[in-house]
Scaffold this motif. Structure first.
Motif, PDB file in Angstrom:
ATOM      1  N   ASP A  43       0.822  -1.163  -0.014  1.00 42.98           N
ATOM      2  CA  ASP A  43      -0.068  -0.204  -0.025  1.00 42.98           C
ATOM      3  C   ASP A  43       1.114   1.162   0.009  1.00 42.98           C
ATOM      4  O   ASP A  43       1.924   1.460   0.623  1.00 42.98           O
ATOM      5  CB  ASP A  43      -0.940  -0.042   1.250  1.00 42.98           C
ATOM      6  N   ASN A  44       0.830   2.232  -0.863  1.00 47.76           N
ATOM      7  CA  ASN A  44       1.323   3.638  -0.864  1.00 47.76           C
ATOM      8  C   ASN A  44       0.258   4.510  -0.851  1.00 47.76           C
ATOM      9  O   ASN A  44      -1.069   4.230  -1.209  1.00 47.76           O
ATOM     10  CB  ASN A  44       2.381   3.648  -1.818  1.00 47.76           C
ATOM     11  N   PRO A  45       0.708   5.915  -0.905  1.00 46.72           N
ATOM     12  CA  PRO A  45      -0.439   6.697  -0.872  1.00 46.72           C
ATOM     13  C   PRO A  45      -1.387   6.886  -2.102  1.00 46.72           C
ATOM     14  O   PRO A  45      -2.437   7.192  -2.193  1.00 46.72           O
ATOM     15  CB  PRO A  45       0.228   8.084  -0.852  1.00 46.72           C
ATOM     16  N   LYS A  46      -0.724   6.438  -3.366  1.00 46.02           N
ATOM     17  CA  LYS A  46      -1.572   6.626  -4.447  1.00 46.02           C
ATOM     18  C   LYS A  46      -2.105   5.103  -5.173  1.00 46.02           C
ATOM     19  O   LYS A  46      -2.897   5.128  -5.917  1.00 46.02           O
ATOM     20  CB  LYS A  46      -0.463   7.088  -5.771  1.00 46.02           C
ATOM     21  N   SER A  47      -1.643   3.961  -4.355  1.00 47.27           N
ATOM     22  CA  SER A  47      -1.773   2.739  -5.156  1.00 47.27           C
ATOM     23  C   SER A  47      -1.790   1.666  -4.218  1.00 47.27           C
ATOM     24  O   SER A  47      -1.180   1.835  -3.229  1.00 47.27           O
ATOM     25  CB  SER A  47      -1.305   2.448  -6.437  1.00 47.27           C
TER      26      SER A  47
END
Length: 145
Positions: A43-47
């Motif tokens: 999980d990352n901030p954009k995807s």
């Protein structure tokens, strides 16, 4: 007399080992699962990114679909071609873990994902599925008249 309380720790079955000759003992401890597709999810901030191990599987043998917020990866692992090894004489298989057969794995897609912005790439035996998140909705101020 007090009764002994049952253990809450899970018990692991002892692996069944097959005598395979003179190979390192560590190679005999794994349990092959031909229908299991292993994956890591990031999980990352954009995807959200799913990385699946697919060694030796051609991209033509993999299908990815999404229906009712369930992303499903299906595929087929083919028999290893040992003809190059067999040229030097008879071949005796000592350990077989990447067994041929069909595999499938499903993932629930959260409602924060833009299903129209899902992409997949296969490189060096890893299938990487990138699912872009929807932009965060900002509250709209409604003036009072």
């Amino acid at each position: 007399m007090s009764k002994k309380s049952p253990s809450v720790e899970p018990t692991m079955p002892k692996p069944r080992l097959t005598k395979v000759g003179k190979i390192p003992r560590a190679l005999t401890h794994s349990q092959p699962r031909p229908s299991k597709l292993t994956a890591n999810v990031y999980d990352n901030p954009k995807s959200l990114v799913i990385a699946c191990d697919v060694p030796g599987v051609k991209k033509e043998d993999i299908k990815i679909s999404i229906k009712n917020d369930i992303l499903t990866v299906t595929g087929r692992r083919r028999q290893v071609n040992i003809s190059a090894i067999a040229e030097s004489g008879p071949v005796k298989e000592l350990v077989a873990e990447n067994l041929p057969g069909n595999f499938t794995r499903s993932f629930r897609v959260p409602d924060t994902i833009d299903v129209s912005a899902i992409s997949a790439v296969q490189l060096d035996g890893v299938l990487t599925i990138t699912m872009m998140k929807k932009p965060e909705e900002k509250p709209i101020q409604i003036p009072i008249s």
